[in-house]
Design a protein around this motif. Structure first.
Motif, PDB file in Angstrom:
ATOM      1  N   ASP A 103       0.835  -1.196   0.000  1.00  0.00           N
ATOM      2  CA  ASP A 103       0.000   0.000   0.000  1.00  0.00           C
ATOM      3  C   ASP A 103       0.870   1.245   0.000  1.00  0.00           C
ATOM      4  N   GLY A 104       1.813   1.272  -0.943  1.00  0.00           N
ATOM      5  CA  GLY A 104       2.702   2.427  -1.024  1.00  0.00           C
ATOM      6  C   GLY A 104       3.970   2.228  -0.222  1.00  0.00           C
ATOM      7  N   ARG A 105       4.867   3.190  -0.316  1.00  0.00           N
ATOM      8  CA  ARG A 105       6.167   3.069   0.318  1.00  0.00           C
ATOM      9  C   ARG A 105       6.093   3.077   1.835  1.00  0.00           C
ATOM     10  N   GLU A 106       4.982   3.613   2.378  1.00  0.00           N
ATOM     11  CA  GLU A 106       4.877   3.713   3.827  1.00  0.00           C
ATOM     12  C   GLU A 106       4.457   2.388   4.465  1.00  0.00           C
ATOM     13  N   SER A 107       3.976   1.436   3.671  1.00  0.00           N
ATOM     14  CA  SER A 107       3.611   0.138   4.224  1.00  0.00           C
ATOM     15  C   SER A 107       4.870  -0.630   4.574  1.00  0.00           C
ATOM     16  N   PRO A 108       4.804  -1.611   5.510  1.00  0.00           N
ATOM     17  CA  PRO A 108       5.990  -2.411   5.832  1.00  0.00           C
ATOM     18  C   PRO A 108       6.607  -3.066   4.604  1.00  0.00           C
ATOM     19  N   LEU A 109       5.759  -3.618   3.726  1.00  0.00           N
ATOM     20  CA  LEU A 109       6.290  -4.262   2.528  1.00  0.00           C
ATOM     21  C   LEU A 109       6.937  -3.232   1.607  1.00  0.00           C
ATOM     22  N   GLY A 110       6.271  -2.102   1.407  1.00  0.00           N
ATOM     23  CA  GLY A 110       6.838  -1.062   0.555  1.00  0.00           C
ATOM     24  C   GLY A 110       8.173  -0.559   1.083  1.00  0.00           C
ATOM     25  N   ALA A 111       8.244  -0.348   2.397  1.00  0.00           N
ATOM     26  CA  ALA A 111       9.492   0.118   3.005  1.00  0.00           C
ATOM     27  C   ALA A 111      10.595  -0.922   2.856  1.00  0.00           C
ATOM     28  N   PHE A 112      10.234  -2.186   3.001  1.00  0.00           N
ATOM     29  CA  PHE A 112      11.209  -3.265   2.853  1.00  0.00           C
ATOM     30  C   PHE A 112      11.742  -3.327   1.425  1.00  0.00           C
ATOM     31  N   LEU A 113      10.852  -3.268   0.454  1.00  0.00           N
ATOM     32  CA  LEU A 113      11.270  -3.351  -0.943  1.00  0.00           C
ATOM     33  C   LEU A 113      12.166  -2.174  -1.310  1.00  0.00           C
ATOM     34  N   GLU A 114      11.817  -0.996  -0.817  1.00  0.00           N
ATOM     35  CA  GLU A 114      12.634   0.177  -1.102  1.00  0.00           C
ATOM     36  C   GLU A 114      14.022   0.039  -0.465  1.00  0.00           C
ATOM     37  N   ALA A 115      14.068  -0.524   0.748  1.00  0.00           N
ATOM     38  CA  ALA A 115      15.342  -0.664   1.446  1.00  0.00           C
ATOM     39  C   ALA A 115      16.254  -1.685   0.787  1.00  0.00           C
ATOM     40  N   THR A 116      15.682  -2.734   0.205  1.00  0.00           N
ATOM     41  CA  THR A 116      16.514  -3.747  -0.445  1.00  0.00           C
ATOM     42  C   THR A 116      16.966  -3.308  -1.821  1.00  0.00           C
ATOM     43  N   GLY A 117      16.101  -2.576  -2.541  1.00  0.00           N
ATOM     44  CA  GLY A 117      16.436  -2.145  -3.891  1.00  0.00           C
ATOM     45  C   GLY A 117      16.502  -3.281  -4.887  1.00  0.00           C
ATOM     46  N   LEU A 118      15.883  -4.418  -4.558  1.00  0.00           N
ATOM     47  CA  LEU A 118      15.961  -5.590  -5.427  1.00  0.00           C
ATOM     48  C   LEU A 118      14.853  -5.595  -6.474  1.00  0.00           C
ATOM     49  N   THR A 119      15.066  -6.372  -7.524  1.00  0.00           N
ATOM     50  CA  THR A 119      14.047  -6.594  -8.541  1.00  0.00           C
ATOM     51  C   THR A 119      12.873  -7.347  -7.909  1.00  0.00           C
ATOM     52  N   VAL A 120      11.660  -6.873  -8.167  1.00  0.00           N
ATOM     53  CA  VAL A 120      10.465  -7.474  -7.578  1.00  0.00           C
ATOM     54  C   VAL A 120       9.598  -8.074  -8.667  1.00  0.00           C
ATOM     55  N   GLU A 121       9.253  -9.345  -8.509  1.00  0.00           N
ATOM     56  CA  GLU A 121       8.383 -10.006  -9.467  1.00  0.00           C
ATOM     57  C   GLU A 121       6.928  -9.769  -9.096  1.00  0.00           C
ATOM     58  N   ASP A 122       6.041  -9.861 -10.078  1.00  0.00           N
ATOM     59  CA  ASP A 122       4.612  -9.700  -9.823  1.00  0.00           C
ATOM     60  C   ASP A 122       4.123 -10.777  -8.860  1.00  0.00           C
ATOM     61  N   PRO A 123       3.145 -10.456  -8.006  1.00  0.00           N
ATOM     62  CA  PRO A 123       2.612 -11.454  -7.069  1.00  0.00           C
ATOM     63  C   PRO A 123       2.098 -12.690  -7.802  1.00  0.00           C
ATOM     64  N   GLN A 124       2.297 -13.845  -7.187  1.00  0.00           N
ATOM     65  CA  GLN A 124       1.858 -15.106  -7.767  1.00  0.00           C
ATOM     66  C   GLN A 124       1.312 -16.013  -6.660  1.00  0.00           C
ATOM     67  N   PRO A 125       0.433 -16.951  -7.011  1.00  0.00           N
ATOM     68  CA  PRO A 125      -0.171 -17.813  -5.991  1.00  0.00           C
ATOM     69  C   PRO A 125       0.840 -18.704  -5.275  1.00  0.00           C
ATOM     70  N   ARG A 126       1.869 -19.152  -6.001  1.00  0.00           N
ATOM     71  CA  ARG A 126       2.878 -20.031  -5.396  1.00  0.00           C
ATOM     72  C   ARG A 126       4.142 -19.966  -6.231  1.00  0.00           C
ATOM     73  N   LEU A 127       5.225 -20.396  -5.616  1.00  0.00           N
ATOM     74  CA  LEU A 127       6.493 -20.471  -6.328  1.00  0.00           C
ATOM     75  C   LEU A 127       6.818 -21.921  -6.564  1.00  0.00           C
ATOM     76  N   ASN A 128       6.882 -22.304  -7.827  1.00  0.00           N
ATOM     77  CA  ASN A 128       7.302 -23.652  -8.185  1.00  0.00           C
ATOM     78  C   ASN A 128       8.677 -23.531  -8.821  1.00  0.00           C
ATOM     79  N   ILE A 129       9.675 -24.167  -8.224  1.00  0.00           N
ATOM     80  CA  ILE A 129      11.044 -23.907  -8.662  1.00  0.00           C
ATOM     81  C   ILE A 129      11.911 -25.156  -8.528  1.00  0.00           C
ATOM     82  N   GLN A 130      12.881 -25.249  -9.425  1.00  0.00           N
ATOM     83  CA  GLN A 130      13.906 -26.282  -9.371  1.00  0.00           C
ATOM     84  C   GLN A 130      15.262 -25.611  -9.237  1.00  0.00           C
ATOM     85  N   ARG A 131      16.245 -26.390  -8.888  1.00  0.00           N
ATOM     86  CA  ARG A 131      17.576 -25.835  -8.659  1.00  0.00           C
ATOM     87  C   ARG A 131      18.064 -25.033  -9.865  1.00  0.00           C
TER      88      ARG A 131
END
Length: 216
Positions: free
Chosen positions: A171-199
């Protein structure tokens, strides 16, 4: 490996060998995780929002403290990680109330860490977390860690994939998630229901994966 967020600090990880539910919560946490099925349950701390193992179907083996475990082909390490003191917390002087166990899961050639209620790197046995591929951390809220502390943990551990949970949404940069994402400066993927991943799908670029809470 399949990772889904069931709400609050609760996630379910499915490997080829077993299903693991981490930090199951009862409805007092403000959500209904449903009745997930699991072979293993991990509990970071004894609190209704983190240890509702009775809400998990099947006959799971419950792990609630430090140690090394191998169950159904899944390697698990529990690492003591006491919660920080809070002078305004009536339970601050009770060591039992501050106990937190971070868990490192090894399966399918990947290392996944769930830090429970604490987002700081445990001092003891910290070398176990030096090769984390996927880091799951709970941010925001009264029970979880401040975004700046969580971002520092990400910088210290340098996981390939970061999965923030326990937040109310972006909910914007003032939300905990927004503040966290801004602090990390990392690439953010679009929200998804689950992460299915292999090595081989981890890649080399460090990134944030946002999961949508899944109701069972």
């Amino acid at each position: 490996m399949d990772i889904s967020w069931l709400g609050h600090a609760c996630v379910r990880i499915r490997t080829r060998q077993a299903a693991v539910v981490m930090d199951p919560a009862d409805r007092s946490a403000g959500f209904d995780m449903g009745r997930p099925t699991a072979d293993i349950v991990t509990v970071s701390r004894h609190h209704p929002h983190h240890d509702h193992s009775n809400g998990v179907r099947g006959q799971p083996i419950v792990i609630d403290g430090p140690g090394e475990y191998e169950i159904s082909g899944v390697q698990l390490f529990g690492i003591a990680s006491p919660l920080p003191l809070d002078a305004d917390d009536s339970e601050a002087t009770d060591p039992a109330a501050r106990r937190n166990t971070a868990f490192l899961l090894e399966a399918e050639g990947m290392h996944v860490a769930h830090l429970g209620s604490g987002c700081h790197q445990p001092a003891a046995e910290a070398e176990l977390l030096s090769n984390v591929d996927i880091l799951i951390l709970a941010i925001g809220g009264e029970e979880h860690t401040e975004p700046a502390v969580a971002a520092r943990t990400v910088r210290d551990l340098e996981p390939t994939i970061v999965i923030p949970i326990g937040h109310e949404g972006l909910d914007g940069r003032e939300s905990p998630l927004g503040a966290f994402l801004e602090a990390t400066g990392l690439t953010v993927e679009d929200p998804q229901p689950r992460l299915n991943i292999q090595r081989r799908g981890l890649g080399e670029q460090q990134r944030v994966v946002l999961l949508e809470p899944t109701r069972q």
